[in-house]
Design a protein around this motif. Structure first.
Motif, PDB file in Angstrom:
ATOM      1  N   TYR A   2       0.833  -1.181   0.000  1.00  0.00           N
ATOM      2  CA  TYR A   2       0.000   0.000   0.000  1.00  0.00           C
ATOM      3  C   TYR A   2       0.880   1.248   0.000  1.00  0.00           C
ATOM      4  CZ  TYR A   2       1.068   0.242   4.996  1.00  0.00           C
ATOM      5  OH  TYR A   2       1.713   0.323   6.201  1.00  0.00           O
ATOM      6  N   LYS A   3       0.322   2.324  -0.535  1.00  0.00           N
ATOM      7  CA  LYS A   3       1.005   3.608  -0.588  1.00  0.00           C
ATOM      8  C   LYS A   3       0.042   4.716  -0.161  1.00  0.00           C
ATOM      9  CE  LYS A   3       4.152   2.463  -4.405  1.00  0.00           C
ATOM     10  NZ  LYS A   3       4.605   2.854  -5.778  1.00  0.00           N
ATOM     11  N   PHE A   4       0.581   5.688   0.520  1.00  0.00           N
ATOM     12  CA  PHE A   4      -0.211   6.854   0.905  1.00  0.00           C
ATOM     13  C   PHE A   4       0.668   8.092   0.783  1.00  0.00           C
ATOM     14  CE2 PHE A   4      -1.475  10.052   4.008  1.00  0.00           C
ATOM     15  CZ  PHE A   4      -2.812  10.248   3.657  1.00  0.00           C
ATOM     16  N   SER A   5       0.118   9.144   0.225  1.00  0.00           N
ATOM     17  CA  SER A   5       0.858  10.392   0.100  1.00  0.00           C
ATOM     18  C   SER A   5      -0.079  11.559   0.338  1.00  0.00           C
ATOM     19  CB  SER A   5       1.513  10.506  -1.287  1.00  0.00           C
ATOM     20  OG  SER A   5       0.527  10.605  -2.297  1.00  0.00           O
ATOM     21  N   TYR A  46      -4.430  14.381  -1.270  1.00  0.00           N
ATOM     22  CA  TYR A  46      -4.089  13.117  -0.619  1.00  0.00           C
ATOM     23  C   TYR A  46      -4.404  11.979  -1.585  1.00  0.00           C
ATOM     24  CZ  TYR A  46      -4.372  16.236   3.375  1.00  0.00           C
ATOM     25  OH  TYR A  46      -4.204  17.300   4.227  1.00  0.00           O
ATOM     26  N   THR A  47      -3.527  11.008  -1.653  1.00  0.00           N
ATOM     27  CA  THR A  47      -3.732   9.836  -2.493  1.00  0.00           C
ATOM     28  C   THR A  47      -3.432   8.577  -1.689  1.00  0.00           C
ATOM     29  OG1 THR A  47      -1.450   9.835  -3.333  1.00  0.00           O
ATOM     30  CG2 THR A  47      -3.088  11.115  -4.566  1.00  0.00           C
ATOM     31  N   ALA A  48      -4.134   7.516  -2.017  1.00  0.00           N
ATOM     32  CA  ALA A  48      -3.911   6.224  -1.372  1.00  0.00           C
ATOM     33  C   ALA A  48      -4.071   5.127  -2.416  1.00  0.00           C
ATOM     34  CB  ALA A  48      -4.894   6.007  -0.220  1.00  0.00           C
ATOM     35  N   LYS A  49      -3.243   4.099  -2.317  1.00  0.00           N
ATOM     36  CA  LYS A  49      -3.311   2.989  -3.256  1.00  0.00           C
ATOM     37  C   LYS A  49      -2.959   1.692  -2.550  1.00  0.00           C
ATOM     38  CE  LYS A  49      -1.869   1.551  -7.879  1.00  0.00           C
ATOM     39  NZ  LYS A  49      -1.091   1.892  -9.097  1.00  0.00           N
ATOM     40  N   LEU A  50      -3.734   0.671  -2.843  1.00  0.00           N
ATOM     41  CA  LEU A  50      -3.531  -0.653  -2.258  1.00  0.00           C
ATOM     42  C   LEU A  50      -3.457  -1.675  -3.375  1.00  0.00           C
ATOM     43  CD1 LEU A  50      -3.463  -2.639   0.161  1.00  0.00           C
ATOM     44  CD2 LEU A  50      -5.982  -2.662   0.056  1.00  0.00           C
ATOM     45  N   ALA A  63      -7.505   2.452  -5.584  1.00  0.00           N
ATOM     46  CA  ALA A  63      -6.858   3.754  -5.477  1.00  0.00           C
ATOM     47  C   ALA A  63      -7.897   4.841  -5.221  1.00  0.00           C
ATOM     48  CB  ALA A  63      -6.073   4.075  -6.758  1.00  0.00           C
TER      49      ALA A  63
END
Length: 503
Positions: A2-5, A46-50, A63
Protein backbone atom coordinates in the motif's frame (compact mmCIF):
# COMPACT_ATOMS: atom_id res chain seq x y z
CA UNK A 1 1.48 -3.38 -0.77
CA UNK A 2 0.00 0.00 0.00
CA UNK A 3 1.00 3.61 -0.59
CA UNK A 4 -0.21 6.85 0.91
CA UNK A 5 0.86 10.39 0.10
CA UNK A 6 -0.33 13.84 1.02
CA UNK A 7 0.58 17.48 0.48
CA UNK A 8 -0.55 20.62 2.25
CA UNK A 9 0.31 24.19 1.32
CA UNK A 10 1.68 26.56 3.94
CA UNK A 11 1.06 29.73 1.94
CA UNK A 12 -1.58 30.91 4.40
CA UNK A 13 1.17 31.18 7.02
CA UNK A 14 4.27 32.02 4.98
CA UNK A 15 4.71 33.29 1.43
CA UNK A 16 8.07 32.23 0.04
CA UNK A 17 9.85 34.16 -2.75
CA UNK A 18 8.91 31.36 -5.14
CA UNK A 19 5.24 31.64 -4.17
CA UNK A 20 5.36 35.42 -4.60
CA UNK A 21 6.86 35.05 -8.08
CA UNK A 22 4.23 32.52 -9.13
CA UNK A 23 1.42 34.61 -7.61
CA UNK A 24 2.62 37.68 -9.51
CA UNK A 25 2.31 35.73 -12.77
CA UNK A 26 -0.96 33.90 -12.10
CA UNK A 27 -2.79 36.80 -10.45
CA UNK A 28 -1.48 39.67 -12.53
CA UNK A 29 -4.13 42.19 -13.60
CA UNK A 30 -6.28 41.14 -10.65
CA UNK A 31 -6.92 42.46 -7.18
CA UNK A 32 -5.20 39.45 -5.60
CA UNK A 33 -2.12 41.00 -4.02
CA UNK A 34 -0.37 40.72 -0.66
CA UNK A 35 -1.47 37.28 0.45
CA UNK A 36 -1.58 36.70 4.21
CA UNK A 37 -3.46 34.71 6.86
CA UNK A 38 -6.73 36.54 6.03
CA UNK A 39 -6.39 36.80 2.26
CA UNK A 40 -5.11 33.37 1.44
CA UNK A 41 -4.73 30.61 -1.08
CA UNK A 42 -4.77 27.01 0.21
CA UNK A 43 -4.06 23.73 -1.50
CA UNK A 44 -3.99 20.14 -0.30
CA UNK A 45 -4.21 16.70 -1.85
CA UNK A 46 -4.09 13.12 -0.62
CA UNK A 47 -3.73 9.84 -2.49
CA UNK A 48 -3.91 6.22 -1.37
CA UNK A 49 -3.31 2.99 -3.26
CA UNK A 50 -3.53 -0.65 -2.26
CA UNK A 51 -2.17 -3.51 -4.39
CA UNK A 52 -2.53 -7.18 -3.58
CA UNK A 53 -2.19 -10.49 -5.43
CA UNK A 54 -4.48 -13.24 -4.10
CA UNK A 55 -2.93 -15.63 -6.63
CA UNK A 56 -0.05 -15.55 -9.09
CA UNK A 57 -2.49 -14.81 -11.93
CA UNK A 58 -4.70 -12.26 -10.12
CA UNK A 59 -3.88 -8.66 -9.38
CA UNK A 60 -6.22 -6.19 -7.63
CA UNK A 61 -5.56 -2.50 -7.08
CA UNK A 62 -7.68 0.05 -5.22
CA UNK A 63 -6.86 3.75 -5.48
CA UNK A 64 -8.34 7.02 -4.25
CA UNK A 65 -7.56 10.72 -4.57
CA UNK A 66 -8.83 13.87 -2.87
CA UNK A 67 -7.84 17.41 -3.98
CA UNK A 68 -9.01 20.70 -2.52
CA UNK A 69 -8.19 24.28 -3.56
CA UNK A 70 -9.45 27.43 -1.82
CA UNK A 71 -8.95 31.10 -2.58
CA UNK A 72 -10.51 33.73 -0.29
CA UNK A 73 -9.63 37.37 -0.79
CA UNK A 74 -11.11 40.68 0.34
CA UNK A 75 -9.83 44.07 -0.74
CA UNK A 76 -10.93 47.70 -0.91
CA UNK A 77 -10.88 49.96 -3.96
CA UNK A 78 -9.70 53.58 -3.93
CA UNK A 79 -13.22 54.79 -3.08
CA UNK A 80 -13.49 52.24 -0.26
CA UNK A 81 -15.70 49.80 -2.14
CA UNK A 82 -15.34 46.32 -0.61
CA UNK A 83 -14.65 43.48 -3.04
CA UNK A 84 -14.66 39.84 -1.94
CA UNK A 85 -13.79 36.95 -4.23
CA UNK A 86 -13.86 33.29 -3.38
CA UNK A 87 -12.85 30.30 -5.46
CA UNK A 88 -13.17 26.65 -4.51
CA UNK A 89 -12.12 23.71 -6.70
CA UNK A 90 -12.48 20.18 -5.35
CA UNK A 91 -11.81 16.76 -6.91
CA UNK A 92 -12.48 13.29 -5.54
CA UNK A 93 -11.89 10.00 -7.26
CA UNK A 94 -11.95 6.24 -6.64
CA UNK A 95 -11.02 3.26 -8.79
CA UNK A 96 -10.88 -0.53 -8.52
CA UNK A 97 -8.75 -2.47 -11.02
CA UNK A 98 -8.91 -6.24 -11.35
CA UNK A 99 -6.63 -8.10 -13.76
CA UNK A 100 -7.04 -11.84 -14.26
CA UNK A 101 -4.61 -13.81 -16.38
CA UNK A 102 -6.20 -17.07 -17.54
CA UNK A 103 -3.28 -18.25 -19.69
CA UNK A 104 -0.18 -16.97 -21.40
CA UNK A 105 -2.35 -15.82 -24.32
CA UNK A 106 -5.55 -14.62 -22.66
CA UNK A 107 -6.25 -12.09 -19.90
CA UNK A 108 -9.11 -9.96 -18.64
CA UNK A 109 -9.07 -6.45 -17.09
CA UNK A 110 -11.97 -4.82 -15.24
CA UNK A 111 -12.10 -1.21 -14.03
CA UNK A 112 -14.68 0.39 -11.74
CA UNK A 113 -14.33 4.15 -11.38
CA UNK A 114 -16.02 7.17 -9.81
CA UNK A 115 -14.98 10.82 -9.86
CA UNK A 116 -16.49 14.18 -8.99
CA UNK A 117 -15.49 17.77 -9.68
CA UNK A 118 -16.93 20.91 -8.06
CA UNK A 119 -16.13 24.47 -9.10
CA UNK A 120 -17.49 27.49 -7.17
CA UNK A 121 -16.59 31.08 -7.92
CA UNK A 122 -18.25 34.14 -6.36
CA UNK A 123 -17.45 37.84 -6.62
CA UNK A 124 -19.27 40.37 -4.45
CA UNK A 125 -18.83 44.14 -4.55
CA UNK A 126 -20.33 46.25 -1.77
CA UNK A 127 -20.62 49.66 -3.40
CA UNK A 128 -22.46 51.54 -0.65
CA UNK A 129 -24.43 50.61 2.45
CA UNK A 130 -27.47 49.86 0.27
CA UNK A 131 -26.04 48.81 -3.09
CA UNK A 132 -24.09 45.71 -4.13
CA UNK A 133 -23.27 43.50 -7.07
CA UNK A 134 -22.69 39.76 -7.04
CA UNK A 135 -21.63 37.28 -9.68
CA UNK A 136 -21.55 33.50 -9.15
CA UNK A 137 -20.37 30.68 -11.40
CA UNK A 138 -20.88 26.98 -10.61
CA UNK A 139 -19.78 23.83 -12.41
CA UNK A 140 -20.45 20.25 -11.27
CA UNK A 141 -19.31 16.95 -12.82
CA UNK A 142 -19.98 13.42 -11.62
CA UNK A 143 -18.61 10.57 -13.71
CA UNK A 144 -18.79 6.83 -12.97
CA UNK A 145 -18.71 3.57 -14.84
CA UNK A 146 -17.30 0.13 -15.51
CA UNK A 147 -14.88 -1.02 -18.21
CA UNK A 148 -14.24 -4.63 -19.18
CA UNK A 149 -11.32 -5.36 -21.52
CA UNK A 150 -10.01 -8.63 -22.97
CA UNK A 151 -6.65 -9.38 -24.62
CA UNK A 152 -6.36 -12.56 -26.67
CA UNK A 153 -3.19 -13.53 -28.49
CA UNK A 154 -4.45 -16.07 -31.02
CA UNK A 155 -1.15 -16.49 -32.86
CA UNK A 156 2.48 -15.45 -32.60
CA UNK A 157 1.94 -12.40 -34.79
CA UNK A 158 -1.77 -11.76 -34.19
CA UNK A 159 -3.61 -10.33 -31.16
CA UNK A 160 -7.26 -9.36 -30.63
CA UNK A 161 -8.46 -6.79 -28.07
CA UNK A 162 -12.17 -6.37 -27.33
CA UNK A 163 -14.46 -5.17 -24.56
CA UNK A 164 -17.28 -2.88 -23.46
CA UNK A 165 -17.63 0.30 -21.39
CA UNK A 166 -20.68 1.63 -19.49
CA UNK A 167 -20.51 5.15 -18.07
CA UNK A 168 -22.75 7.81 -16.57
CA UNK A 169 -22.13 11.56 -16.87
CA UNK A 170 -23.94 14.14 -14.72
CA UNK A 171 -22.85 17.71 -15.53
CA UNK A 172 -24.36 21.07 -14.62
CA UNK A 173 -23.34 24.73 -14.71
CA UNK A 174 -24.82 28.06 -13.70
CA UNK A 175 -23.99 31.75 -14.22
CA UNK A 176 -25.86 34.25 -12.05
CA UNK A 177 -25.49 38.03 -11.82
CA UNK A 178 -27.50 40.13 -9.37
CA UNK A 179 -27.59 43.42 -7.49
CA UNK A 180 -29.93 45.07 -5.00
CA UNK A 181 -32.59 45.49 -7.70
CA UNK A 182 -32.63 42.33 -9.81
CA UNK A 183 -31.12 38.90 -10.48
CA UNK A 184 -30.21 37.64 -13.94
CA UNK A 185 -29.60 33.97 -14.79
CA UNK A 186 -27.16 34.36 -17.65
CA UNK A 187 -26.97 30.64 -18.33
CA UNK A 188 -28.05 27.54 -16.41
CA UNK A 189 -28.16 23.87 -17.35
CA UNK A 190 -28.07 20.29 -16.00
CA UNK A 191 -28.02 17.03 -17.93
CA UNK A 192 -27.38 13.35 -17.17
CA UNK A 193 -26.29 11.03 -19.98
CA UNK A 194 -25.30 7.35 -19.98
CA UNK A 195 -23.09 5.80 -22.65
CA UNK A 196 -22.60 2.20 -23.77
CA UNK A 197 -19.63 1.33 -25.94
CA UNK A 198 -18.14 -1.78 -27.45
CA UNK A 199 -14.85 -2.06 -29.30
CA UNK A 200 -12.75 -4.53 -31.29
CA UNK A 201 -9.07 -4.14 -32.27
CA UNK A 202 -6.77 -6.37 -34.35
CA UNK A 203 -2.96 -6.20 -34.15
CA UNK A 204 -1.05 -8.02 -36.88
CA UNK A 205 2.66 -8.30 -37.76
CA UNK A 206 3.98 -9.67 -41.04
CA UNK A 207 7.70 -9.48 -41.86
CA UNK A 208 8.49 -5.74 -42.09
CA UNK A 209 4.83 -4.68 -41.68
CA UNK A 210 2.87 -3.92 -38.52
CA UNK A 211 -0.78 -2.96 -38.53
CA UNK A 212 -3.54 -2.11 -36.07
CA UNK A 213 -7.17 -1.82 -37.11
CA UNK A 214 -10.14 -1.26 -34.86
CA UNK A 215 -13.75 -0.22 -34.53
CA UNK A 216 -15.67 1.33 -31.63
CA UNK A 217 -19.48 1.58 -31.43
CA UNK A 218 -21.13 3.89 -28.87
CA UNK A 219 -24.74 4.73 -28.00
CA UNK A 220 -25.98 7.50 -25.68
CA UNK A 221 -29.18 7.88 -23.75
CA UNK A 222 -31.18 11.08 -24.35
CA UNK A 223 -29.07 11.84 -27.42
CA UNK A 224 -30.81 9.28 -29.66
CA UNK A 225 -27.63 8.75 -31.59
CA UNK A 226 -25.04 6.06 -32.19
CA UNK A 227 -21.50 6.68 -33.35
CA UNK A 228 -18.99 4.42 -35.12
CA UNK A 229 -15.28 5.18 -34.80
CA UNK A 230 -12.84 3.38 -37.12
CA UNK A 231 -9.07 3.63 -36.70
CA UNK A 232 -6.08 2.17 -38.51
CA UNK A 233 -2.30 2.32 -38.13
CA UNK A 234 0.28 0.99 -40.60
CA UNK A 235 4.03 0.73 -39.97
CA UNK A 236 6.64 -0.28 -42.52
CA UNK A 237 10.27 -1.11 -41.71
CA UNK A 238 12.03 0.45 -44.70
CA UNK A 239 15.47 -0.63 -43.47
CA UNK A 240 17.19 -1.57 -40.24
CA UNK A 241 17.37 2.16 -39.41
CA UNK A 242 14.23 3.69 -40.92
CA UNK A 243 10.56 3.12 -40.10
CA UNK A 244 7.60 4.88 -41.75
CA UNK A 245 4.02 4.98 -40.50
CA UNK A 246 0.62 6.41 -41.39
CA UNK A 247 -2.63 6.43 -39.43
CA UNK A 248 -6.25 7.51 -39.56
CA UNK A 249 -8.80 7.67 -36.77
CA UNK A 250 -12.24 9.08 -36.15
CA UNK A 251 -13.13 10.20 -32.62
CA UNK A 252 -15.88 11.98 -30.76
CA UNK A 253 -16.60 13.22 -27.25
CA UNK A 254 -19.69 14.41 -25.43
CA UNK A 255 -17.83 16.12 -22.55
CA UNK A 256 -15.90 19.22 -23.54
CA UNK A 257 -14.95 22.72 -22.44
CA UNK A 258 -16.21 26.00 -23.78
CA UNK A 259 -14.87 29.42 -22.98
CA UNK A 260 -17.13 32.15 -21.65
CA UNK A 261 -16.48 35.88 -21.57
CA UNK A 262 -18.23 36.78 -18.33
CA UNK A 263 -16.69 39.49 -16.20
CA UNK A 264 -14.68 38.13 -13.32
CA UNK A 265 -11.23 38.69 -11.91
CA UNK A 266 -9.87 35.24 -12.73
CA UNK A 267 -9.35 34.95 -16.47
CA UNK A 268 -7.54 31.63 -15.96
CA UNK A 269 -10.85 30.04 -14.89
CA UNK A 270 -13.01 31.13 -17.83
CA UNK A 271 -13.60 27.55 -19.01
CA UNK A 272 -16.65 25.47 -18.17
CA UNK A 273 -17.22 21.73 -18.65
CA UNK A 274 -20.41 20.78 -20.48
CA UNK A 275 -22.08 17.63 -21.80
CA UNK A 276 -23.56 17.47 -25.28
CA UNK A 277 -27.31 17.54 -25.96
CA UNK A 278 -27.19 17.60 -29.82
CA UNK A 279 -28.98 20.98 -29.73
CA UNK A 280 -27.19 23.92 -28.11
CA UNK A 281 -24.10 21.82 -27.37
CA UNK A 282 -23.49 19.32 -30.19
CA UNK A 283 -21.30 16.24 -29.96
CA UNK A 284 -17.73 17.03 -30.90
CA UNK A 285 -16.57 14.88 -33.80
CA UNK A 286 -13.06 14.80 -35.16
CA UNK A 287 -10.88 13.06 -37.71
CA UNK A 288 -7.10 12.82 -37.68
CA UNK A 289 -4.59 11.87 -40.37
CA UNK A 290 -0.91 11.38 -39.52
CA UNK A 291 2.24 10.40 -41.40
CA UNK A 292 5.74 10.11 -40.02
CA UNK A 293 9.18 8.62 -40.31
CA UNK A 294 11.66 7.48 -37.64
CA UNK A 295 15.42 7.11 -38.10
CA UNK A 296 17.49 5.22 -35.48
CA UNK A 297 21.21 4.63 -35.81
CA UNK A 298 23.17 3.75 -32.68
CA UNK A 299 23.07 6.93 -30.58
CA UNK A 300 21.06 9.03 -33.05
CA UNK A 301 17.29 9.41 -33.22
CA UNK A 302 15.35 11.51 -35.73
CA UNK A 303 11.56 11.52 -35.51
CA UNK A 304 9.35 13.53 -37.91
CA UNK A 305 5.55 13.52 -37.60
CA UNK A 306 2.99 15.41 -39.67
CA UNK A 307 -0.72 15.60 -38.89
CA UNK A 308 -4.01 17.11 -39.96
CA UNK A 309 -7.06 17.19 -37.68
CA UNK A 310 -10.60 18.39 -38.19
CA UNK A 311 -13.28 18.91 -35.54
CA UNK A 312 -16.99 19.74 -35.67
CA UNK A 313 -19.30 20.71 -32.82
CA UNK A 314 -17.18 23.17 -30.84
CA UNK A 315 -19.02 25.82 -28.81
CA UNK A 316 -18.26 29.35 -27.63
CA UNK A 317 -20.24 31.55 -25.22
CA UNK A 318 -19.30 35.21 -25.75
CA UNK A 319 -21.60 37.10 -23.35
CA UNK A 320 -21.50 40.40 -25.18
CA UNK A 321 -18.32 40.49 -27.22
CA UNK A 322 -20.24 41.20 -30.42
CA UNK A 323 -23.21 43.10 -29.03
CA UNK A 324 -24.72 43.69 -25.57
CA UNK A 325 -27.52 41.17 -26.14
CA UNK A 326 -25.20 38.41 -27.32
CA UNK A 327 -25.47 35.73 -24.62
CA UNK A 328 -25.99 32.69 -26.82
CA UNK A 329 -23.96 29.65 -27.72
CA UNK A 330 -22.10 29.89 -31.02
CA UNK A 331 -21.45 26.57 -32.76
CA UNK A 332 -18.50 26.03 -35.01
CA UNK A 333 -15.77 23.83 -36.39
CA UNK A 334 -12.01 23.89 -36.67
CA UNK A 335 -8.87 22.30 -38.01
CA UNK A 336 -5.24 21.85 -36.97
CA UNK A 337 -2.31 21.07 -39.24
CA UNK A 338 1.26 20.74 -38.12
CA UNK A 339 4.58 18.98 -37.89
CA UNK A 340 6.80 17.81 -34.99
CA UNK A 341 10.54 17.21 -35.38
CA UNK A 342 12.87 15.63 -32.82
CA UNK A 343 16.65 15.18 -33.24
CA UNK A 344 18.40 13.45 -30.34
CA UNK A 345 21.98 12.37 -29.65
CA UNK A 346 22.55 9.99 -26.74
CA UNK A 347 25.71 9.03 -24.90
CA UNK A 348 26.53 6.86 -21.91
CA UNK A 349 26.69 9.88 -19.59
CA UNK A 350 24.16 12.25 -21.14
CA UNK A 351 22.15 13.34 -24.13
CA UNK A 352 21.33 16.40 -26.21
CA UNK A 353 18.27 17.10 -28.30
CA UNK A 354 16.45 19.75 -30.28
CA UNK A 355 12.76 19.97 -31.16
CA UNK A 356 10.75 22.03 -33.61
CA UNK A 357 6.97 22.29 -33.90
CA UNK A 358 4.87 23.95 -36.56
CA UNK A 359 1.16 24.28 -35.79
CA UNK A 360 -1.74 26.12 -37.38
CA UNK A 361 -5.03 25.78 -35.46
CA UNK A 362 -8.09 27.69 -36.65
CA UNK A 363 -11.77 27.81 -35.67
CA UNK A 364 -14.90 29.14 -37.33
CA UNK A 365 -18.20 29.94 -35.55
CA UNK A 366 -21.65 30.79 -36.82
CA UNK A 367 -22.32 34.56 -36.73
CA UNK A 368 -18.81 35.34 -35.47
CA UNK A 369 -16.02 37.08 -37.37
CA UNK A 370 -18.03 37.14 -40.58
CA UNK A 371 -18.18 33.32 -40.54
CA UNK A 372 -14.45 33.26 -41.37
CA UNK A 373 -11.74 31.08 -39.81
CA UNK A 374 -9.44 32.68 -37.21
CA UNK A 375 -6.54 31.31 -35.08
CA UNK A 376 -7.40 29.80 -31.69
CA UNK A 377 -6.18 31.59 -28.55
CA UNK A 378 -3.38 29.11 -27.86
CA UNK A 379 -2.07 28.99 -31.41
CA UNK A 380 1.73 29.37 -31.53
CA UNK A 381 2.76 28.89 -35.14
CA UNK A 382 6.43 28.02 -34.46
CA UNK A 383 8.19 26.58 -31.40
CA UNK A 384 11.83 25.54 -30.94
CA UNK A 385 13.84 24.11 -28.04
CA UNK A 386 17.41 22.91 -27.46
CA UNK A 387 18.38 20.94 -24.36
CA UNK A 388 21.40 19.13 -22.97
CA UNK A 389 21.87 16.75 -20.02
CA UNK A 390 25.23 15.66 -18.62
CA UNK A 391 26.03 13.25 -15.80
CA UNK A 392 29.30 12.18 -14.21
CA UNK A 393 29.81 10.32 -10.96
CA UNK A 394 27.13 11.54 -8.53
CA UNK A 395 26.62 14.87 -10.28
CA UNK A 396 24.28 15.90 -13.09
CA UNK A 397 23.53 19.15 -14.86
CA UNK A 398 20.88 20.15 -17.39
CA UNK A 399 20.12 23.22 -19.45
CA UNK A 400 17.50 24.18 -22.01
CA UNK A 401 16.58 27.11 -24.22
CA UNK A 402 13.00 27.58 -25.38
CA UNK A 403 11.46 29.88 -28.00
CA UNK A 404 8.05 30.20 -29.59
CA UNK A 405 6.27 32.77 -31.72
CA UNK A 406 3.70 35.04 -30.11
CA UNK A 407 0.09 34.05 -29.57
CA UNK A 408 -2.74 35.83 -31.40
CA UNK A 409 -5.11 38.33 -29.79
CA UNK A 410 -8.35 40.01 -30.81
CA UNK A 411 -8.44 43.68 -31.78
CA UNK A 412 -11.03 46.18 -30.47
CA UNK A 413 -12.62 48.72 -32.79
CA UNK A 414 -13.55 52.34 -32.06
CA UNK A 415 -16.83 51.25 -30.45
CA UNK A 416 -14.97 49.08 -27.89
CA UNK A 417 -16.22 45.91 -29.52
CA UNK A 418 -14.30 43.03 -31.05
CA UNK A 419 -13.47 44.22 -34.56
CA UNK A 420 -11.57 41.10 -35.60
CA UNK A 421 -10.85 37.86 -33.80
CA UNK A 422 -7.20 36.96 -33.17
CA UNK A 423 -5.76 39.01 -36.04
CA UNK A 424 -3.09 40.63 -33.85
CA UNK A 425 0.06 38.82 -32.75
CA UNK A 426 2.03 39.20 -29.53
CA UNK A 427 5.86 39.28 -29.48
CA UNK A 428 7.78 36.00 -29.46
CA UNK A 429 8.79 34.41 -26.16
CA UNK A 430 12.10 32.83 -25.11
CA UNK A 431 13.88 31.77 -21.93
CA UNK A 432 16.74 29.60 -20.63
CA UNK A 433 16.59 27.17 -17.69
CA UNK A 434 19.47 25.49 -15.84
CA UNK A 435 19.63 22.95 -13.04
CA UNK A 436 22.26 20.94 -11.17
CA UNK A 437 21.92 17.99 -8.83
CA UNK A 438 23.96 15.76 -6.52
CA UNK A 439 22.74 12.17 -6.01
CA UNK A 440 23.34 10.29 -2.77
CA UNK A 441 23.97 6.76 -4.07
CA UNK A 442 25.10 3.54 -2.43
CA UNK A 443 23.48 4.28 0.91
CA UNK A 444 22.30 1.23 2.86
CA UNK A 445 18.88 2.39 4.08
CA UNK A 446 18.21 5.60 2.23
CA UNK A 447 18.90 7.60 -0.91
CA UNK A 448 18.41 11.20 -1.88
CA UNK A 449 19.30 14.14 -4.02
CA UNK A 450 20.05 17.80 -3.48
CA UNK A 451 20.33 20.56 -6.04
CA UNK A 452 19.16 23.84 -7.45
CA UNK A 453 17.43 25.15 -10.55
CA UNK A 454 17.02 28.55 -12.14
CA UNK A 455 13.96 29.16 -14.29
CA UNK A 456 14.37 31.93 -16.88
CA UNK A 457 18.05 32.64 -16.17
CA UNK A 458 18.21 36.02 -17.93
CA UNK A 459 14.84 37.19 -16.50
CA UNK A 460 13.06 37.73 -19.80
CA UNK A 461 9.50 38.98 -19.25
CA UNK A 462 7.23 38.99 -22.28
CA UNK A 463 3.52 39.47 -22.87
CA UNK A 464 2.18 35.94 -23.41
CA UNK A 465 -1.57 36.69 -23.67
CA UNK A 466 -3.91 39.65 -24.10
CA UNK A 467 -7.51 39.40 -23.01
CA UNK A 468 -10.52 41.65 -22.52
CA UNK A 469 -12.62 41.74 -19.36
CA UNK A 470 -16.23 42.85 -19.62
CA UNK A 471 -16.92 45.54 -17.04
CA UNK A 472 -20.15 45.71 -15.04
CA UNK A 473 -20.33 48.65 -12.62
CA UNK A 474 -24.01 49.57 -12.93
CA UNK A 475 -27.26 48.23 -14.33
CA UNK A 476 -26.80 50.39 -17.42
CA UNK A 477 -23.60 48.50 -18.27
CA UNK A 478 -25.65 45.42 -19.12
CA UNK A 479 -26.85 47.21 -22.26
CA UNK A 480 -23.65 49.17 -22.99
CA UNK A 481 -20.28 47.67 -23.81
CA UNK A 482 -17.23 48.39 -21.66
CA UNK A 483 -13.99 46.44 -21.80
CA UNK A 484 -10.75 46.47 -19.89
CA UNK A 485 -7.58 45.32 -21.70
CA UNK A 486 -5.48 42.87 -19.70
CA UNK A 487 -1.94 41.89 -20.66
CA UNK A 488 -0.43 38.82 -18.99
CA UNK A 489 3.35 38.55 -18.78
CA UNK A 490 5.54 35.50 -18.42
CA UNK A 491 7.20 34.47 -15.19
CA UNK A 492 10.56 36.13 -14.54
CA UNK A 493 13.72 34.56 -13.13
CA UNK A 494 12.93 32.10 -10.35
CA UNK A 495 15.68 30.22 -8.44
CA UNK A 496 14.89 27.11 -6.42
CA UNK A 497 16.79 24.77 -4.12
CA UNK A 498 15.57 21.31 -3.19
CA UNK A 499 16.39 18.30 -1.01
CA UNK A 500 14.71 14.93 -1.41
CA UNK A 501 15.27 11.92 0.86
CA UNK A 502 13.90 8.42 0.16
CA UNK A 503 13.81 5.75 2.86
Amino acid sequence: MYKFSGRKSYTEWWQSPTFDALADKVFQNTQFQNFNASNRFQYEDYTAKLNFKPTASTNIAVAGIWIDNHLDFTTFSTNQQQINQGLSIANQGFSLNWMQKYSANFQHKVLFHYSSYQFDYAKKMILTDSTFERFQKLNRITDSGIESNFEWKTAKNFQTDFGFHIQGHDISHSFTSKNQDLEINLNQRQLFVTSNAGYLNFNYSFYSWKSTAGLRYTTYSKLTTALVEPRILLQKQLSTKVTAQISYEKRHQIISQFKEGISNDLSLENYIWIVSDTDQYPIQKGQQYTAGIIYKNHSWLVDVDTYYKTIDGITSLTFGFLNPADAIQHQGKGYTKGMDVLVQKSAANGKAWITYTYQDSQNKFDDLNGNEYFPINANTRHAFSASIYKKWSNYSIASGWFWHSGRPYSVLNDRSQIGSFNTGQLPSYHRMDVSAMYHFHNQKSWSGKVGFSIYNVYDNKTIISREYERQYTSLADIVSTKYKVQDYKSLGMMPNVFLRINF
